[in-house]
Scaffold this motif. Sequence first.
Motif, short mmCIF file in Angstrom:
data_model
loop_
_atom_site.label_atom_id
_atom_site.label_comp_id
_atom_site.label_asym_id
_atom_site.label_seq_id
_atom_site.Cartn_x
_atom_site.Cartn_y
_atom_site.Cartn_z
N GLU A 26 11.68 27.63 -14.83
CA GLU A 26 11.42 27.59 -16.25
C GLU A 26 13.00 28.12 -16.63
O GLU A 26 13.32 27.36 -17.82
CB GLU A 26 9.84 28.49 -16.63
CG GLU A 26 8.77 27.81 -16.82
CD GLU A 26 8.35 28.74 -17.22
OE1 GLU A 26 8.17 29.63 -17.87
OE2 GLU A 26 6.74 28.11 -16.33
N GLU A 29 16.04 25.66 -15.92
CA GLU A 29 15.59 24.53 -16.54
C GLU A 29 15.93 24.87 -18.36
O GLU A 29 16.56 23.43 -18.94
CB GLU A 29 14.08 23.97 -16.44
CG GLU A 29 13.45 22.59 -16.97
CD GLU A 29 14.57 21.63 -16.98
OE1 GLU A 29 14.52 20.46 -17.37
OE2 GLU A 29 15.15 21.28 -15.05
N ARG A 32 19.42 24.86 -18.76
CA ARG A 32 20.14 23.30 -18.31
C ARG A 32 19.52 21.95 -19.61
O ARG A 32 21.59 21.93 -19.65
CB ARG A 32 19.01 22.49 -16.79
CG ARG A 32 20.14 21.27 -16.59
CD ARG A 32 19.73 21.17 -15.61
NE ARG A 32 17.94 20.25 -15.82
CZ ARG A 32 17.87 19.17 -16.73
NH1 ARG A 32 18.63 18.53 -17.14
NH2 ARG A 32 16.17 19.11 -17.25
N GLU A 33 18.15 22.63 -20.08
CA GLU A 33 18.36 21.75 -21.48
C GLU A 33 20.10 22.24 -22.53
O GLU A 33 20.70 21.18 -23.22
CB GLU A 33 17.33 21.72 -21.63
CG GLU A 33 16.30 20.82 -20.74
CD GLU A 33 15.13 20.99 -21.42
OE1 GLU A 33 14.67 21.76 -22.25
OE2 GLU A 33 13.63 20.91 -20.81
#
Length: 150
Positions: A26, A29, A32-33
């Motif tokens: 999580e 992610e 990355r976002e």
Amino acid sequence: MSGAYKFRLQKLLDIRQDFEDKSKLEFKEAQREKNMVEKELNSLKENYSAHRNIDAYESIIQQKIKQNYLNALNYSIDKNTIVLEDKGKILEQKREKLKLCQVEKKTVEILKEKQKISFLKEQNLIEQKSNDEFALFAFIRNNTRIHGNK
């Protein structure tokens, strides 16, 4: 030794390991976002910088189109700045959650290590007692042979 060490809370440790792994995913992610939004924001700012000068020799229609484009870029920059701040907050939440999961897992790992050390000490003590008894029996047996033969 009587057997291998078996940690009674191994299932808990496995569960905490799974939570930590999920939390890591999580976090990655979210990171990355955030990086994607940051990259897009930088691209918008570069576009704005490249087109911000409106030349007087251009026609009024071209100037108006360029002005509308710059306004749209500015709006997108503002919007992405807000999104970036939100992604930053989410990333921090994920980081805190990951830290908590790591601490919880480490707590159980430390408990496991302490119990394993205690178990090994106990096993070594039992083995030492057995060795002492064997040595004592051998001494008595050898002593009775020597004194029994005299």
